[in-house]
Design a protein around this motif. Structure first.
Motif, PDB file in Angstrom:
ATOM      1  N   ARG A  12       0.961  -1.213   0.543  1.00 35.69           N
ATOM      2  CA  ARG A  12       0.133  -0.009   0.158  1.00 35.69           C
ATOM      3  C   ARG A  12       0.484   1.353  -0.434  1.00 35.69           C
ATOM      4  O   ARG A  12       0.134   2.215  -1.238  1.00 35.69           O
ATOM      5  CB  ARG A  12      -0.525   0.508   1.115  1.00 35.69           C
ATOM      6  CG  ARG A  12      -2.476  -0.863   0.899  1.00 35.69           C
ATOM      7  CD  ARG A  12      -2.532  -0.758   2.400  1.00 35.69           C
ATOM      8  NE  ARG A  12      -3.876  -1.657   1.956  1.00 35.69           N
ATOM      9  CZ  ARG A  12      -4.072  -2.826   2.899  1.00 35.69           C
ATOM     10  NH1 ARG A  12      -3.314  -3.030   3.626  1.00 35.69           N
ATOM     11  NH2 ARG A  12      -4.705  -3.690   2.494  1.00 35.69           N
ATOM     12  N   ALA A  13       1.802   0.928   0.781  1.00 36.40           N
ATOM     13  CA  ALA A  13       2.688   2.095   0.803  1.00 36.40           C
ATOM     14  C   ALA A  13       3.682   2.708   0.091  1.00 36.40           C
ATOM     15  O   ALA A  13       4.020   3.429  -1.135  1.00 36.40           O
ATOM     16  CB  ALA A  13       4.036   2.393   1.908  1.00 36.40           C
ATOM     17  N   HIS A  14       3.801   1.583  -1.342  1.00 39.92           N
ATOM     18  CA  HIS A  14       4.227   1.762  -2.153  1.00 39.92           C
ATOM     19  C   HIS A  14       3.537   1.671  -3.416  1.00 39.92           C
ATOM     20  O   HIS A  14       4.438   1.687  -4.983  1.00 39.92           O
ATOM     21  CB  HIS A  14       5.748   0.963  -2.419  1.00 39.92           C
ATOM     22  CG  HIS A  14       6.974   1.029  -1.337  1.00 39.92           C
ATOM     23  ND1 HIS A  14       6.646   0.523   0.725  1.00 39.92           N
ATOM     24  CD2 HIS A  14       7.579   1.836  -1.334  1.00 39.92           C
ATOM     25  CE1 HIS A  14       7.432   1.283   0.921  1.00 39.92           C
ATOM     26  NE2 HIS A  14       8.652   2.309   0.167  1.00 39.92           N
ATOM     27  N   CYS A  15       1.843   1.791  -3.893  1.00 30.16           N
ATOM     28  CA  CYS A  15       1.675   0.799  -4.614  1.00 30.16           C
ATOM     29  C   CYS A  15       1.543   2.734  -5.475  1.00 30.16           C
ATOM     30  O   CYS A  15       1.404   3.878  -5.123  1.00 30.16           O
ATOM     31  CB  CYS A  15       0.910   0.483  -4.359  1.00 30.16           C
ATOM     32  SG  CYS A  15      -0.808   1.789  -3.774  1.00 30.16           S
ATOM     33  N   LEU A  16       1.236   2.498  -7.096  1.00 30.26           N
ATOM     34  CA  LEU A  16       0.567   3.649  -7.718  1.00 30.26           C
ATOM     35  C   LEU A  16      -0.319   4.636  -7.672  1.00 30.26           C
ATOM     36  O   LEU A  16      -1.225   4.093  -7.053  1.00 30.26           O
ATOM     37  CB  LEU A  16       1.335   3.805  -9.221  1.00 30.26           C
ATOM     38  CG  LEU A  16       2.492   2.796  -9.470  1.00 30.26           C
ATOM     39  CD1 LEU A  16       2.361   2.202 -11.045  1.00 30.26           C
ATOM     40  CD2 LEU A  16       3.615   3.657  -9.256  1.00 30.26           C
ATOM     41  N   ASP A  17      -0.390   5.785  -7.809  1.00 33.02           N
ATOM     42  CA  ASP A  17      -1.683   6.474  -7.590  1.00 33.02           C
ATOM     43  C   ASP A  17      -2.635   5.956  -8.621  1.00 33.02           C
ATOM     44  O   ASP A  17      -2.619   5.603  -9.448  1.00 33.02           O
ATOM     45  CB  ASP A  17      -1.925   7.943  -8.166  1.00 33.02           C
ATOM     46  CG  ASP A  17      -0.807   8.520  -7.318  1.00 33.02           C
ATOM     47  OD1 ASP A  17      -0.627   8.871  -5.826  1.00 33.02           O
ATOM     48  OD2 ASP A  17      -0.456   9.165  -7.247  1.00 33.02           O
ATOM     49  N   GLY A  18      -3.672   5.593  -7.856  1.00 30.18           N
ATOM     50  CA  GLY A  18      -5.244   4.965  -8.493  1.00 30.18           C
ATOM     51  C   GLY A  18      -5.106   3.156  -8.378  1.00 30.18           C
ATOM     52  O   GLY A  18      -5.723   2.984  -8.356  1.00 30.18           O
ATOM     53  N   TRP A  19      -3.811   2.438  -7.989  1.00 33.65           N
ATOM     54  CA  TRP A  19      -4.141   1.226  -7.836  1.00 33.65           C
ATOM     55  C   TRP A  19      -4.715   1.296  -6.457  1.00 33.65           C
ATOM     56  O   TRP A  19      -4.786   1.595  -5.319  1.00 33.65           O
ATOM     57  CB  TRP A  19      -2.643   1.041  -7.993  1.00 33.65           C
ATOM     58  CG  TRP A  19      -1.861   0.695  -9.287  1.00 33.65           C
ATOM     59  CD1 TRP A  19      -1.970   1.697  -9.973  1.00 33.65           C
ATOM     60  CD2 TRP A  19      -0.576  -0.121  -9.288  1.00 33.65           C
ATOM     61  NE1 TRP A  19      -1.224   1.206 -10.901  1.00 33.65           N
ATOM     62  CE2 TRP A  19      -0.325   0.339 -10.124  1.00 33.65           C
ATOM     63  CE3 TRP A  19      -0.206  -0.783  -8.926  1.00 33.65           C
ATOM     64  CZ2 TRP A  19       1.098  -0.684 -11.393  1.00 33.65           C
ATOM     65  CZ3 TRP A  19       1.078  -1.366  -9.016  1.00 33.65           C
ATOM     66  CH2 TRP A  19       1.222  -1.696 -10.271  1.00 33.65           C
ATOM     67  N   ARG A  20      -5.312  -0.532  -6.297  1.00 38.60           N
ATOM     68  CA  ARG A  20      -5.821  -0.559  -5.198  1.00 38.60           C
ATOM     69  C   ARG A  20      -5.476  -2.257  -4.560  1.00 38.60           C
ATOM     70  O   ARG A  20      -5.354  -2.684  -5.618  1.00 38.60           O
ATOM     71  CB  ARG A  20      -7.500  -0.842  -5.840  1.00 38.60           C
ATOM     72  CG  ARG A  20      -8.706  -0.794  -4.512  1.00 38.60           C
ATOM     73  CD  ARG A  20      -9.680  -1.446  -5.007  1.00 38.60           C
ATOM     74  NE  ARG A  20      -9.933  -2.495  -5.435  1.00 38.60           N
ATOM     75  CZ  ARG A  20     -10.517  -2.650  -6.648  1.00 38.60           C
ATOM     76  NH1 ARG A  20     -11.433  -2.070  -7.434  1.00 38.60           N
ATOM     77  NH2 ARG A  20     -10.344  -4.198  -7.440  1.00 38.60           N
ATOM     78  N   ILE A  21      -5.187  -1.774  -3.352  1.00 40.93           N
ATOM     79  CA  ILE A  21      -4.681  -3.171  -2.725  1.00 40.93           C
ATOM     80  C   ILE A  21      -5.941  -4.469  -1.674  1.00 40.93           C
ATOM     81  O   ILE A  21      -6.494  -2.930  -0.594  1.00 40.93           O
ATOM     82  CB  ILE A  21      -3.471  -3.284  -1.604  1.00 40.93           C
ATOM     83  CG1 ILE A  21      -2.459  -2.392  -3.001  1.00 40.93           C
ATOM     84  CG2 ILE A  21      -2.813  -4.098  -0.793  1.00 40.93           C
ATOM     85  CD1 ILE A  21      -1.907  -3.155  -3.076  1.00 40.93           C
TER      86      ILE A  21
END
Length: 76
Positions: A12-21
């Motif tokens: 979550r801390a390193h995912c790209l904008d717009g991505w959902r975990i």
């Protein structure tokens, strides 16, 4: 098996904008010589998934996810 909570936090801390975990809490079972089942929670989340990270992947998940482009199995 279950991934440690810190893994989801790190993603979550390193995912790209717009991505959902989405972390699935209910168990899915996928073993090479046994019964392969995915929980209803997993089946619901996989429909629009592009990436699946888990311990094995039941065939029904692949069939339910037409946009799935990457599967990472910790069982490999």
């Amino acid at each position: 098996m279950r991934m440690p909570d810190w893994v989801a936090d790190h993603l979550r801390a390193h995912c790209l904008d717009g991505w959902r975990i989405t972390v699935i809490d209910s168990p899915s079972v996928s073993v090479g010589s046994g019964r392969n089942t995915a929980s209803a929670e997993t089946m619901s989340a996989i429909v629009d998934a592009e990436v699946y990270f888990g311990y094995g992947i039941p065939e029904q998940l692949i069939e339910a996810a037409p946009g799935l482009g990457w599967v990472h199995s910790m069982a490999a």
